[in-house]
Design an enzyme around this catalytic site. Structure first.
Site, PDB file in Angstrom:
ATOM      1  N   HIS A 265      33.707  45.002  41.444  1.00 19.81           N
ATOM      2  CA  HIS A 265      33.129  44.402  42.722  1.00 19.81           C
ATOM      3  C   HIS A 265      32.968  42.749  42.124  1.00 19.81           C
ATOM      4  CE1 HIS A 265      30.928  43.670  46.360  1.00 19.81           C
ATOM      5  NE2 HIS A 265      29.892  44.468  45.927  1.00 19.81           N
ATOM      6  N   HIS A 306      42.284  44.658  46.821  1.00 13.60           N
ATOM      7  CA  HIS A 306      40.971  44.720  47.567  1.00 13.60           C
ATOM      8  C   HIS A 306      40.948  45.821  48.385  1.00 13.60           C
ATOM      9  CE1 HIS A 306      37.815  43.434  50.312  1.00 13.60           C
ATOM     10  NE2 HIS A 306      37.427  42.740  49.100  1.00 13.60           N
ATOM     11  N   ASP A 363      37.949  36.362  44.113  1.00 13.35           N
ATOM     12  CA  ASP A 363      37.343  36.085  42.826  1.00 13.35           C
ATOM     13  C   ASP A 363      38.301  35.563  41.928  1.00 13.35           C
ATOM     14  OD1 ASP A 363      34.995  37.028  43.427  1.00 13.35           O
ATOM     15  OD2 ASP A 363      35.419  39.294  42.965  1.00 13.35           O
TER      16      ASP A 363
END
Ligand code: CMC
Length: 428
Positions: A265, A306, A363
């Site tokens: 995450h 994802h 990210d």
């Protein structure tokens, strides 16, 4: 909302009619609540097919790469809005008028300082503690400072807690960094914008206050906007589940921070940089790509893939643009950043990643930008937590405003059926 129906046929029993609910966008949802009266449950590990709540805050279409907050596309918010305005929309449903914006910004600024006693709490941690561990503790500890406003059933108490959290997260995040660096803690400056103030508390010292670079402040603000909320992800669901027990908002956000910490995450932005360290050099990329494809190897390409976005991550698109801006402004010539760009290019063209729709996620680029700004790797997930606090608390407030039930998933029990206790001397 429920005009269609589904029929479930369980062998040997009468068919069960289940309402089909429709939202304003997104797929229809079969309402399975009646099943508990039939003595059966649904089984959905990972919640791949389960909606756990109704929400008006954020919409994602993973196939089309759409992310909207209160109906506003993330690309427009990232380009035209700022973080506090986005927070306002998340919390109250509309973009603020000029007057509302000034009032909200003033309110947040009034709450940026933390109680001086928090410093003593911070001093109890080892200097080398991971800042996410410190943040879990500090945010949870806020509930020990605001006994007077922890009645979750009081809308004004919920409101002030939301403002306190949004206002104090940058201060506490910077405190964690300064503590680990052995530098004096910098107090917030309310004449600066939210992002400028964060960079000020991170990088200035009492000996020298440098002017904040506006391009870096804009990039920081964008990172905050792009991480502000993301529907019912693992940490948000944790906040809602914790909140469903009636726990106070600071405890709920501390739980969200703990959930965010995992590398699958929010921990991925830090993991990207750790992975780049491990790869070391462009000449090793092929070897690591092969490891990522090998099912017997636990290595994954961090910052790729994802759960919801199976086409592209719209946040990553905006983040890449910001990443280019920051790198050209700073004129950075860092081999690790070059390595990241090469890795991205190779993975994007590799059939394994293409077939599985594994694109760089938010990210991947945020890690690179944060590194270029000079933020230490261990602070990356803290920054994600700082920004996501707005979404967490907006979702928590929505849950209270709309009514909720304690969250209590069921299970398929596959352990022993009943057996008798054996005294110690009879056990093998
Ligand atoms: N590297 C290599 N293979 C991967 C990767 C990766 N990063 N991600 C998924 N796969 C493969 C996976 O092995 C599977 O292959 P196969 O079909 O042959 O078995 C296929 O792609 C589908 O993956 P999955 O594990 O079923 O996908 P998921 O939806 O359960 O997991 C994920 C999503 C984000 C946990 C995963 O892609 C991952 O671990 N990525 C790296 C960590 C990361 O960057 N996380 C940040 C997510 S964005 C920030 C946020 O919102 O928190």
């Amino acid at each position: 909302m429920a005009d269609k129906k589904a029929q479930l046929i369980i062998e040997g029993a009468a068919p069960v009619e289940l309402p089909i609910l429709s939202g304003t966008a997104g797929p229809d949802v079969i309402d399975v609540r009646a099943l508990t009266n039939q003595g059966v449950f649904t089984y959905d590990p990972g919640f791949m097919s389960t909606a756990a709540c109704e929400s008006k805050i954020t919409f994602i279409d993973g196939d089309k790469g759409i992310l909207m907050h209160r109906g506003y596309p993330i690309e427009q918010l990232a380009e035209k809005s700022d973080y506090l305005e986005t927070c306002y929309a998340l919390l109250y449903g509309e973009l603020p008028t000029a007057e509302q914006k000034a009032e909200f910004t003033g309110l947040v600024k009034n709450h940026t300082m933390v109680h001086e006693q928090m410093k003593s709490f911070l001093n109890g941690f080892r200097r080398d503690a991971h800042p996410m561990a410190v943040m879990c503790g500090m945010v949870g500890a806020l509930s020990a400072f605001y006994h007077d406003s922890l009645d979750n059933n009081n809308p004004q108490h919920r409101e002030i807690s939301a403002i306190r959290l949004i206002a104090k997260m940058p201060t506490m995040a910077a405190m964690c960094y300064k503590y680990s660096a052995g530098q004096p803690i910098m107090y917030p400056r309310n004449d600066l914008s939210y992002a400028e103030n964060f960079l000020h508390m991170m990088f200035n010292t009492p000996c020298e206050e440098k002017k904040i670079n506006p391009i870096l402040a804009k990039a920081m603000d964008r990172i905050f906007i792009l991480h502000a909320d993301h529907e019912q992800n693992a940490s948000t669901s944790t906040v809602r589940l914790t909140g469903s027990t009636g726990a106070n908002p600071f405890a709920c956000i501390a739980a969200g921070i703990a959930a965010l910490w995992g590398p699958a995450h929010g921990g991925a932005n830090e993991a990207v940089l750790t992975m780049l360290d491990e790869i070391g050099d462009v000449s090793n990329i092929e070897k690591f790509i092969a490891k990522a494809k090998d099912k017997n190897d636990p290595f994954k390409l961090m910052g790729f893939g994802h759960r919801v976005y199976k086409n592209f991550d719209p946040r990553a698109k905006v983040m890449k643009q910001t990443c280019d801006e920051v790198l050209s402004e700073l004129g950075i010539n860092d081999p690790k950043l070059e390595l990241a760009m090469k890795l991205e290019e190779i993975a994007r063209n590799d059939p394994y990643f293409k077939e599985r729709n594994l694109y760089p996620n938010v990210d991947f680029y945020s890690g690179i930008i944060l590194k270029a700004i000079g933020i230490p790797t261990s602070m990356f997930t803290v920054i994600f937590a700082l920004a996501r606090t707005a979404g967490w608390i907006a979702q928590w407030k929505e849950m209270y405003a709309e009514g909720y039930k304690i969250g209590r998933p069921r299970q398929i029990y596959t352990g022993y059926t009943q057996r008798d206790y054996l005294p110690l001397d009879q056990r093998k």
